[in-house]
Scaffold this active site. Sequence first.
Site, short mmCIF file in Angstrom:
data_model
loop_
_atom_site.label_atom_id
_atom_site.label_comp_id
_atom_site.label_asym_id
_atom_site.label_seq_id
_atom_site.Cartn_x
_atom_site.Cartn_y
_atom_site.Cartn_z
CB THR A 28 -0.95 0.02 1.22
OG1 THR A 28 -0.20 -0.13 2.42
CG2 THR A 28 -1.99 -1.07 1.12
CG HIS A 123 -1.66 -15.37 -1.40
ND1 HIS A 123 -1.94 -14.37 -0.49
CD2 HIS A 123 -1.91 -16.54 -0.74
CE1 HIS A 123 -2.32 -14.91 0.66
NE2 HIS A 123 -2.31 -16.22 0.53
#
Length: 245
Positions: A28, A123
């Site tokens: 982020t 992931h």
Amino acid sequence: MENNIEKLKKLIDSHNNIVFFGGAGVSTESNIPDFRSSTGLFNKKLNRKFTPEQLVSHTFFVRYPQEFFKFYKNNLIYENAKPNDAHKALASLEKIGKLSAVITQNIDGLHQASGSVNVLELHGSVYRNYCTNCNKFFDMQDMLNLEGDIPYCDYCNSIIKPDVVLYEEPLNNAVVNQTVDALSKADLLIIGGTSLVVYPAASFIDYFNGDSIVLINKSNTGYDNKASLIINDSIGKVLSQAVLE
């Protein structure tokens, strides 16, 4: 009293097999938002309300591929994102032989872009894409350049799937084994930018057998009681001050 940055510096100096475990909060700071902030897409078109988790599920990929790829391309691919101070600090620690592995839940490739080599992507990655039939490989740009809303293989005309772990899908066994091995051998675990609520990824930190855990996150986590040091601040700011300054 000794401040937290000095404590972190001393921990880094006194350990030589450090593992970093990171989540969305690392990215982020490179202006990549957590996809969970997106909600309500396609409600009108499909006459259903989907959670962000459902939008990146295996079921949604199979049933609504056009909407899946629209969400995926708009919310999970950030071609212009650059590594931030957290990525750079970790690459620096690896370069001097302190950091043995980066374990990340992110799929953006920014750790590698910063120079980190031993990156375990729990992931997957947006930079890898494979045909679901013939397994032909497509890098991210190749996949994006294909015509149409849904990417089809130019060899067998089957749908292409990003090499990311969708909800309802298992993690890659090889990556899991490498993760467990790295954590079990580490002497210091630094956890950053994650609230440790995504499973099974978060459960892997239980394999850590070293003497110290550092938690760097803007909010509290369920693992705070296991930490030797907790710093509730920006991961980029903290790692930059502890490693690069």
